[in-house]
Design a protein around this motif. Sequence first.
Motif, PDB file in Angstrom:
ATOM      1  N   HIS A   7       0.862  -1.185   0.000  1.00 28.06           N
ATOM      2  CA  HIS A   7       0.000   0.000   0.000  1.00 28.06           C
ATOM      3  C   HIS A   7       0.896   1.231   0.000  1.00 28.06           C
ATOM      4  O   HIS A   7       2.034   1.198   0.458  1.00 28.06           O
ATOM      5  CB  HIS A   7      -0.908  -0.025   1.230  1.00 28.06           C
ATOM      6  CG  HIS A   7      -1.993   0.983   1.181  1.00 28.06           C
ATOM      7  ND1 HIS A   7      -1.845   2.243   1.671  1.00 28.06           N
ATOM      8  CD2 HIS A   7      -3.259   0.907   0.680  1.00 28.06           C
ATOM      9  CE1 HIS A   7      -2.954   2.919   1.499  1.00 28.06           C
ATOM     10  NE2 HIS A   7      -3.843   2.115   0.890  1.00 28.06           N
ATOM     11  N   ALA A   8       0.402   2.341  -0.489  1.00 27.13           N
ATOM     12  CA  ALA A   8       1.190   3.577  -0.573  1.00 27.13           C
ATOM     13  C   ALA A   8       1.669   4.032   0.796  1.00 27.13           C
ATOM     14  O   ALA A   8       2.798   4.505   0.960  1.00 27.13           O
ATOM     15  CB  ALA A   8       0.370   4.671  -1.250  1.00 27.13           C
ATOM     16  N   ILE A   9       0.843   3.872   1.815  1.00 23.53           N
ATOM     17  CA  ILE A   9       1.245   4.275   3.172  1.00 23.53           C
ATOM     18  C   ILE A   9       2.362   3.362   3.670  1.00 23.53           C
ATOM     19  O   ILE A   9       3.324   3.819   4.291  1.00 23.53           O
ATOM     20  CB  ILE A   9       0.027   4.253   4.114  1.00 23.53           C
ATOM     21  CG1 ILE A   9      -0.966   5.339   3.678  1.00 23.53           C
ATOM     22  CG2 ILE A   9       0.451   4.470   5.553  1.00 23.53           C
ATOM     23  CD1 ILE A   9      -2.242   5.363   4.480  1.00 23.53           C
ATOM     24  N   GLU A  10       2.225   2.047   3.401  1.00 23.43           N
ATOM     25  CA  GLU A  10       3.288   1.116   3.792  1.00 23.43           C
ATOM     26  C   GLU A  10       4.582   1.452   3.072  1.00 23.43           C
ATOM     27  O   GLU A  10       5.661   1.411   3.674  1.00 23.43           O
ATOM     28  CB  GLU A  10       2.890  -0.325   3.456  1.00 23.43           C
ATOM     29  CG  GLU A  10       1.788  -0.871   4.314  1.00 23.43           C
ATOM     30  CD  GLU A  10       1.375  -2.261   3.873  1.00 23.43           C
ATOM     31  OE1 GLU A  10       1.081  -3.079   4.761  1.00 23.43           O
ATOM     32  OE2 GLU A  10       1.369  -2.534   2.663  1.00 23.43           O
ATOM     33  N   LEU A  11       4.471   1.794   1.813  1.00 23.00           N
ATOM     34  CA  LEU A  11       5.643   2.166   1.029  1.00 23.00           C
ATOM     35  C   LEU A  11       6.296   3.434   1.588  1.00 23.00           C
ATOM     36  O   LEU A  11       7.514   3.504   1.731  1.00 23.00           O
ATOM     37  CB  LEU A  11       5.237   2.372  -0.429  1.00 23.00           C
ATOM     38  CG  LEU A  11       6.341   2.289  -1.465  1.00 23.00           C
ATOM     39  CD1 LEU A  11       7.034   0.943  -1.401  1.00 23.00           C
ATOM     40  CD2 LEU A  11       5.782   2.531  -2.858  1.00 23.00           C
ATOM     41  N   ALA A  12       5.457   4.427   1.924  1.00 27.54           N
ATOM     42  CA  ALA A  12       5.975   5.676   2.494  1.00 27.54           C
ATOM     43  C   ALA A  12       6.629   5.417   3.855  1.00 27.54           C
ATOM     44  O   ALA A  12       7.707   5.936   4.152  1.00 27.54           O
ATOM     45  CB  ALA A  12       4.854   6.700   2.625  1.00 27.54           C
ATOM     46  N   ALA A  13       5.962   4.602   4.697  1.00 28.23           N
ATOM     47  CA  ALA A  13       6.512   4.284   6.020  1.00 28.23           C
ATOM     48  C   ALA A  13       7.834   3.537   5.875  1.00 28.23           C
ATOM     49  O   ALA A  13       8.805   3.811   6.587  1.00 28.23           O
ATOM     50  CB  ALA A  13       5.510   3.474   6.826  1.00 28.23           C
ATOM     51  N   HIS A  14       7.865   2.585   4.950  1.00 24.38           N
ATOM     52  CA  HIS A  14       9.091   1.821   4.723  1.00 24.38           C
ATOM     53  C   HIS A  14      10.218   2.738   4.246  1.00 24.38           C
ATOM     54  O   HIS A  14      11.358   2.626   4.711  1.00 24.38           O
ATOM     55  CB  HIS A  14       8.844   0.716   3.699  1.00 24.38           C
ATOM     56  CG  HIS A  14      10.071  -0.075   3.382  1.00 24.38           C
ATOM     57  ND1 HIS A  14      10.647  -0.936   4.291  1.00 24.38           N
ATOM     58  CD2 HIS A  14      10.852  -0.141   2.264  1.00 24.38           C
ATOM     59  CE1 HIS A  14      11.711  -1.492   3.759  1.00 24.38           C
ATOM     60  NE2 HIS A  14      11.861  -1.016   2.512  1.00 24.38           N
ATOM     61  N   THR A  15       9.897   3.659   3.368  1.00 22.15           N
ATOM     62  CA  THR A  15      10.901   4.588   2.860  1.00 22.15           C
ATOM     63  C   THR A  15      11.429   5.479   3.966  1.00 22.15           C
ATOM     64  O   THR A  15      12.634   5.723   4.073  1.00 22.15           O
ATOM     65  CB  THR A  15      10.304   5.451   1.721  1.00 22.15           C
ATOM     66  OG1 THR A  15       9.815   4.598   0.700  1.00 22.15           O
ATOM     67  CG2 THR A  15      11.339   6.387   1.139  1.00 22.15           C
ATOM     68  N   LEU A  16      10.528   5.962   4.814  1.00 21.12           N
ATOM     69  CA  LEU A  16      10.938   6.848   5.908  1.00 21.12           C
ATOM     70  C   LEU A  16      11.739   6.100   6.980  1.00 21.12           C
ATOM     71  O   LEU A  16      12.695   6.628   7.533  1.00 21.12           O
ATOM     72  CB  LEU A  16       9.714   7.504   6.546  1.00 21.12           C
ATOM     73  CG  LEU A  16       8.998   8.544   5.692  1.00 21.12           C
ATOM     74  CD1 LEU A  16       7.715   8.997   6.380  1.00 21.12           C
ATOM     75  CD2 LEU A  16       9.909   9.741   5.448  1.00 21.12           C
ATOM     76  N   LEU A  17      11.318   4.894   7.286  1.00 24.53           N
ATOM     77  CA  LEU A  17      11.937   4.158   8.399  1.00 24.53           C
ATOM     78  C   LEU A  17      13.132   3.313   7.983  1.00 24.53           C
ATOM     79  O   LEU A  17      13.959   2.967   8.822  1.00 24.53           O
ATOM     80  CB  LEU A  17      10.901   3.256   9.074  1.00 24.53           C
ATOM     81  CG  LEU A  17       9.767   3.984   9.787  1.00 24.53           C
ATOM     82  CD1 LEU A  17       8.767   2.979  10.323  1.00 24.53           C
ATOM     83  CD2 LEU A  17      10.312   4.850  10.900  1.00 24.53           C
ATOM     84  N   SER A  18      13.227   2.937   6.731  1.00 19.82           N
ATOM     85  CA  SER A  18      14.290   2.015   6.345  1.00 19.82           C
ATOM     86  C   SER A  18      15.672   2.608   6.593  1.00 19.82           C
ATOM     87  O   SER A  18      16.577   1.922   7.061  1.00 19.82           O
ATOM     88  CB  SER A  18      14.138   1.584   4.891  1.00 19.82           C
ATOM     89  OG  SER A  18      14.357   2.695   4.028  1.00 19.82           O
ATOM     90  N   GLY A  19      15.856   3.892   6.290  1.00 21.73           N
ATOM     91  CA  GLY A  19      17.147   4.518   6.571  1.00 21.73           C
ATOM     92  C   GLY A  19      17.438   4.528   8.053  1.00 21.73           C
ATOM     93  O   GLY A  19      18.543   4.214   8.501  1.00 21.73           O
ATOM     94  N   SER A  20      16.452   4.862   8.845  1.00 24.10           N
ATOM     95  CA  SER A  20      16.626   4.890  10.297  1.00 24.10           C
ATOM     96  C   SER A  20      16.905   3.500  10.846  1.00 24.10           C
ATOM     97  O   SER A  20      17.750   3.331  11.721  1.00 24.10           O
ATOM     98  CB  SER A  20      15.383   5.468  10.967  1.00 24.10           C
ATOM     99  OG  SER A  20      15.183   6.798  10.552  1.00 24.10           O
ATOM    100  N   LEU A  21      16.186   2.509  10.328  1.00 23.17           N
ATOM    101  CA  LEU A  21      16.401   1.142  10.811  1.00 23.17           C
ATOM    102  C   LEU A  21      17.779   0.629  10.403  1.00 23.17           C
ATOM    103  O   LEU A  21      18.438  -0.059  11.182  1.00 23.17           O
ATOM    104  CB  LEU A  21      15.297   0.216  10.283  1.00 23.17           C
ATOM    105  CG  LEU A  21      13.905   0.452  10.867  1.00 23.17           C
ATOM    106  CD1 LEU A  21      12.886  -0.459  10.186  1.00 23.17           C
ATOM    107  CD2 LEU A  21      13.899   0.227  12.361  1.00 23.17           C
ATOM    108  N   ASP A  22      18.207   0.976   9.201  1.00 27.37           N
ATOM    109  CA  ASP A  22      19.555   0.575   8.778  1.00 27.37           C
ATOM    110  C   ASP A  22      20.611   1.227   9.655  1.00 27.37           C
ATOM    111  O   ASP A  22      21.569   0.572  10.080  1.00 27.37           O
ATOM    112  CB  ASP A  22      19.787   0.941   7.310  1.00 27.37           C
ATOM    113  CG  ASP A  22      18.993   0.069   6.348  1.00 27.37           C
ATOM    114  OD1 ASP A  22      18.580  -1.035   6.773  1.00 27.37           O
ATOM    115  OD2 ASP A  22      18.805   0.489   5.195  1.00 27.37           O
TER     116      ASP A  22
END
Length: 104
Positions: A7-22
């Motif tokens: 979903h677009a929200i999941e994609l946006a959340a993943h994009t925002l959080l993936s850098g932080s999680l990495d």
Amino acid sequence: MSVEGLHAIELAAHTLLSGSLDNLNENFDSLNQSQVIILTRLKIIEKRLSDYKQILEDNNINERELSDRFTKIKELRKRLDVCIKTLERVEQRVDRMNTKLDSN
């Protein structure tokens, strides 16, 4: 509106959080490596301190032994001084006897 089932929200959340999680994962890895290094250094320091403590304990025993030996040496020196004084008195007597014999 989904891209490959996201979903677009999941994609946006993943994009925002993936850098932080990495970054968070890298920080945890770095922290783990730092802990390993610190533990290794602490073990080395502990071993050195243990060796140093053993050396100090050995030296304390040696100091006691040395102290006992110095005490014995002092006692022997006193006895030797007494013997030297006695020998001087005997030599004086012998000299007086020799003087008396020479004069007669």
